[in-house]
Design a protein around this motif. Sequence first.
Motif, PDB file in Angstrom:
ATOM      1  N   GLU A 284      -4.428  -9.010  -9.452  1.00 32.78           N
ATOM      2  CA  GLU A 284      -4.987  -9.625 -10.662  1.00 32.78           C
ATOM      3  C   GLU A 284      -6.506  -9.451 -10.704  1.00 32.78           C
ATOM      4  O   GLU A 284      -7.079  -9.137 -11.751  1.00 32.78           O
ATOM      5  N   LEU A 285      -7.175  -9.665  -9.564  1.00 28.84           N
ATOM      6  CA  LEU A 285      -8.622  -9.496  -9.507  1.00 28.84           C
ATOM      7  C   LEU A 285      -8.997  -8.046  -9.273  1.00 28.84           C
ATOM      8  O   LEU A 285      -9.906  -7.510  -9.927  1.00 28.84           O
ATOM      9  N   ARG A 286      -8.303  -7.376  -8.370  1.00 33.36           N
ATOM     10  CA  ARG A 286      -8.712  -6.014  -7.979  1.00 33.36           C
ATOM     11  C   ARG A 286      -8.568  -5.003  -9.120  1.00 33.36           C
ATOM     12  O   ARG A 286      -9.305  -4.026  -9.173  1.00 33.36           O
ATOM     13  N   ASP A 287      -7.646  -5.231 -10.047  1.00 24.33           N
ATOM     14  CA  ASP A 287      -7.512  -4.327 -11.188  1.00 24.33           C
ATOM     15  C   ASP A 287      -8.829  -4.181 -11.948  1.00 24.33           C
ATOM     16  O   ASP A 287      -9.184  -3.099 -12.417  1.00 24.33           O
ATOM     17  N   ASP A 288      -9.568  -5.293 -12.079  1.00 23.14           N
ATOM     18  CA  ASP A 288     -10.844  -5.265 -12.801  1.00 23.14           C
ATOM     19  C   ASP A 288     -12.026  -4.972 -11.883  1.00 23.14           C
ATOM     20  O   ASP A 288     -13.015  -4.377 -12.315  1.00 23.14           O
ATOM     21  N   LEU A 289     -11.918  -5.373 -10.624  1.00 24.65           N
ATOM     22  CA  LEU A 289     -13.028  -5.194  -9.683  1.00 24.65           C
ATOM     23  C   LEU A 289     -13.100  -3.754  -9.174  1.00 24.65           C
ATOM     24  O   LEU A 289     -14.185  -3.190  -9.019  1.00 24.65           O
ATOM     25  N   ILE A 290     -11.942  -3.147  -8.925  1.00 22.21           N
ATOM     26  CA  ILE A 290     -11.836  -1.764  -8.452  1.00 22.21           C
ATOM     27  C   ILE A 290     -10.886  -1.044  -9.404  1.00 22.21           C
ATOM     28  O   ILE A 290      -9.666  -1.066  -9.220  1.00 22.21           O
ATOM     29  N   PRO A 291     -11.399  -0.424 -10.465  1.00 18.87           N
ATOM     30  CA  PRO A 291     -10.528   0.099 -11.526  1.00 18.87           C
ATOM     31  C   PRO A 291      -9.411   1.030 -11.062  1.00 18.87           C
ATOM     32  O   PRO A 291      -8.359   1.085 -11.693  1.00 18.87           O
ATOM     33  N   VAL A 292      -9.615   1.758  -9.942  1.00 19.83           N
ATOM     34  CA  VAL A 292      -8.566   2.674  -9.478  1.00 19.83           C
ATOM     35  C   VAL A 292      -7.322   1.906  -9.020  1.00 19.83           C
ATOM     36  O   VAL A 292      -6.247   2.493  -8.852  1.00 19.83           O
ATOM     37  N   ASN A 293      -7.457   0.592  -8.853  1.00 24.16           N
ATOM     38  CA  ASN A 293      -6.301  -0.231  -8.492  1.00 24.16           C
ATOM     39  C   ASN A 293      -5.231  -0.213  -9.584  1.00 24.16           C
ATOM     40  O   ASN A 293      -4.076  -0.551  -9.344  1.00 24.16           O
ATOM     41  N   SER A 294      -5.613   0.201 -10.791  1.00 22.67           N
ATOM     42  CA  SER A 294      -4.627   0.318 -11.861  1.00 22.67           C
ATOM     43  C   SER A 294      -3.637   1.440 -11.576  1.00 22.67           C
ATOM     44  O   SER A 294      -2.546   1.476 -12.149  1.00 22.67           O
ATOM     45  N   ARG A 295      -4.015   2.361 -10.683  1.00 21.96           N
ATOM     46  CA  ARG A 295      -3.124   3.468 -10.310  1.00 21.96           C
ATOM     47  C   ARG A 295      -2.357   3.173  -9.019  1.00 21.96           C
ATOM     48  O   ARG A 295      -1.182   3.507  -8.904  1.00 21.96           O
ATOM     49  N   TRP A 296      -3.061   2.640  -8.033  1.00 20.96           N
ATOM     50  CA  TRP A 296      -2.436   2.350  -6.730  1.00 20.96           C
ATOM     51  C   TRP A 296      -2.757   0.905  -6.360  1.00 20.96           C
ATOM     52  O   TRP A 296      -3.909   0.549  -6.121  1.00 20.96           O
ATOM     53  N   LYS A 297      -1.730   0.085  -6.333  1.00 23.84           N
ATOM     54  CA  LYS A 297      -1.888  -1.354  -6.120  1.00 23.84           C
ATOM     55  C   LYS A 297      -2.196  -1.670  -4.659  1.00 23.84           C
ATOM     56  O   LYS A 297      -2.080  -0.816  -3.772  1.00 23.84           O
ATOM     57  N   VAL A 298      -2.571  -2.929  -4.423  1.00 24.31           N
ATOM     58  CA  VAL A 298      -2.998  -3.367  -3.098  1.00 24.31           C
ATOM     59  C   VAL A 298      -1.935  -3.066  -2.048  1.00 24.31           C
ATOM     60  O   VAL A 298      -2.244  -2.534  -0.973  1.00 24.31           O
ATOM     61  N   LYS A 299      -0.693  -3.392  -2.329  1.00 23.57           N
ATOM     62  CA  LYS A 299       0.361  -3.183  -1.325  1.00 23.57           C
ATOM     63  C   LYS A 299       0.536  -1.702  -1.010  1.00 23.57           C
ATOM     64  O   LYS A 299       0.741  -1.327   0.151  1.00 23.57           O
ATOM     65  N   GLU A 300       0.455  -0.833  -2.020  1.00 22.28           N
ATOM     66  CA  GLU A 300       0.543   0.611  -1.777  1.00 22.28           C
ATOM     67  C   GLU A 300      -0.618   1.082  -0.913  1.00 22.28           C
ATOM     68  O   GLU A 300      -0.447   1.913  -0.009  1.00 22.28           O
ATOM     69  N   LEU A 301      -1.802   0.565  -1.203  1.00 24.70           N
ATOM     70  CA  LEU A 301      -2.991   0.948  -0.464  1.00 24.70           C
ATOM     71  C   LEU A 301      -2.893   0.517   0.994  1.00 24.70           C
ATOM     72  O   LEU A 301      -3.180   1.299   1.912  1.00 24.70           O
ATOM     73  N   LEU A 302      -2.481  -0.732   1.223  1.00 28.81           N
ATOM     74  CA  LEU A 302      -2.382  -1.215   2.597  1.00 28.81           C
ATOM     75  C   LEU A 302      -1.245  -0.526   3.352  1.00 28.81           C
ATOM     76  O   LEU A 302      -1.348  -0.301   4.565  1.00 28.81           O
ATOM     77  N   ASP A 303      -0.185  -0.157   2.663  1.00 28.66           N
ATOM     78  CA  ASP A 303       0.879   0.632   3.304  1.00 28.66           C
ATOM     79  C   ASP A 303       0.327   1.978   3.773  1.00 28.66           C
ATOM     80  O   ASP A 303       0.622   2.442   4.884  1.00 28.66           O
ATOM     81  N   ALA A 304      -0.488   2.632   2.925  1.00 25.73           N
ATOM     82  CA  ALA A 304      -1.080   3.914   3.283  1.00 25.73           C
ATOM     83  C   ALA A 304      -2.047   3.752   4.449  1.00 25.73           C
ATOM     84  O   ALA A 304      -2.091   4.590   5.365  1.00 25.73           O
ATOM     85  N   ALA A 305      -2.836   2.678   4.423  1.00 27.74           N
ATOM     86  CA  ALA A 305      -3.789   2.428   5.512  1.00 27.74           C
ATOM     87  C   ALA A 305      -3.051   2.188   6.829  1.00 27.74           C
ATOM     88  O   ALA A 305      -3.472   2.684   7.890  1.00 27.74           O
ATOM     89  N   TYR A 306      -1.957   1.456   6.768  1.00 26.91           N
ATOM     90  CA  TYR A 306      -1.179   1.204   7.986  1.00 26.91           C
ATOM     91  C   TYR A 306      -0.562   2.501   8.506  1.00 26.91           C
ATOM     92  O   TYR A 306      -0.510   2.734   9.726  1.00 26.91           O
ATOM     93  N   HIS A 307      -0.118   3.352   7.596  1.00 28.47           N
ATOM     94  CA  HIS A 307       0.406   4.660   8.002  1.00 28.47           C
ATOM     95  C   HIS A 307      -0.685   5.467   8.712  1.00 28.47           C
ATOM     96  O   HIS A 307      -0.410   6.125   9.730  1.00 28.47           O
ATOM     97  N   TYR A 308      -1.908   5.401   8.190  1.00 21.29           N
ATOM     98  CA  TYR A 308      -3.021   6.108   8.826  1.00 21.29           C
ATOM     99  C   TYR A 308      -3.206   5.609  10.259  1.00 21.29           C
ATOM    100  O   TYR A 308      -3.402   6.402  11.183  1.00 21.29           O
ATOM    101  N   TYR A 309      -3.131   4.307  10.435  1.00 20.37           N
ATOM    102  CA  TYR A 309      -3.255   3.721  11.774  1.00 20.37           C
ATOM    103  C   TYR A 309      -2.127   4.203  12.683  1.00 20.37           C
ATOM    104  O   TYR A 309      -2.363   4.573  13.843  1.00 20.37           O
ATOM    105  N   GLU A 310      -0.910   4.220  12.171  1.00 25.12           N
ATOM    106  CA  GLU A 310       0.227   4.635  12.993  1.00 25.12           C
ATOM    107  C   GLU A 310       0.104   6.086  13.450  1.00 25.12           C
ATOM    108  O   GLU A 310       0.446   6.422  14.586  1.00 25.12           O
ATOM    109  N   VAL A 311      -0.398   6.943  12.555  1.00 26.45           N
ATOM    110  CA  VAL A 311      -0.491   8.369  12.880  1.00 26.45           C
ATOM    111  C   VAL A 311      -1.671   8.651  13.812  1.00 26.45           C
ATOM    112  O   VAL A 311      -1.543   9.389  14.791  1.00 26.45           O
TER     113      VAL A 311
END
Length: 422
Positions: A284-311
């Motif tokens: 709700e906040l990040r959509d306006d604070l970080i406009p690219v969040n309209s494409r990739w939501k917080v959960k998608e972003l954190l999933d990708a970040a966790y994948h980066y950590y795993e690899v």
Amino acid sequence: MKQHETKPAKRLSLAELKAKAKRQVLPTDQPPEGATSPDAKPIITFNERRKGKAPSHLADLDMAGRKELLTAYGLPAFRADQISRHYFGRQVVDPAQMPDLPAQMHEKISETFFPTLITDVRSLKADKGRTIKTVWELFDQTRVESVLMGYPGRATLCVSSQAGCGMACPFCATGQMGLTRNLSTGEIIEQVRAAITTVAEGGLGEENQRLTNIVFMGMGEPLVNYRAVVQALHRICDPVPEGFGMSARNITVSTVGLVPSIYKLAEEGLPVTLAVSLHAPDDELRDDLIPVNSRWKVKELLDAAYHYYEVTKRRVSIEYALIKDMNDHVWRAQLLADELNRRGSGWAHVNPIPLNPTPESIWTASTPAAQRAFVEKLRECGITTTIRDTRGSDIDGACGQLATEVNRNQAAARRANVRHVQ
């Protein structure tokens, strides 16, 4: 229960913490920083406004490419190794200072490998000389910034990967410039070479100091300029004569959340640290604070970040600019902790960043009390948290501020000159 024992304080639920929050400021309560009209809206762009390629430089090429280019000019391929050792090992760009090269080759090698890519147009010092912020002018009069920060025995460089930025974050001076163009690998690496030289020559006021850390947190979104940035990472980390031979573990690449590129970077075999500029744990906040969040939501972003950590097995940094009454609520700290812990423990490190205050603006730093409460909640939930050191607040420290000022002053000078001539 013994008389001197006390019951542990009741841990409030997320809903209860949210109900206790007093004030909510929203990014839409004010036009973006630097906007020229009251109805301005952030507009994301991935397209460069200015076309044109920087002159080819040694740093743009791997060793095979350097040898191929020499051969094309009728020069011996083995000279590529010698030239590269002087550039990456000694930071030398003048062939006349390369004693193992024949004098008759100097001019051709200078033209072929060492065009001037960046020129210092303004440098400011802060923190008793331990911080230097530089505005560089590129071949097409575009300007970018880098910041060199000294610490006992070491130094960190913050480099730019783009001129301007197309991510349009409303609190960011660079974001309001828009994207002018991507930097070449050579333009990025020349910022690094200049910093190595400055540190080695005692430019930060300390002897026996060396550049050990590089953060891609200057102007631009590094993962938009993916190819040049990955090539720059190789030049930084590959051993001499391929590159500078710096440790990948001391290099950080920041992103506002380009999810597909995070997955791609994880497969590059470069164990650099990933820094995610999150700034809000709720869409709700990040959509306006970080406009690219309209494409990739917080959960998608954190999933990708966790994948980066795993690899990569490299702990991810979560960057969080604390903005007064906007994103510094304790319930958001709880939500952030819940989102991180849901994916595992110990994989992320949160860096709250006190925002550089902007007078009479909604973009201002959280109070010390709010900062403490936010950090305490994260730590209470088992999240490793460190308030990030801020440098250069007295020299337009936020990225883009100094370049904007230089551009504004030069434009005003040009207008004044035109009026004078008329």
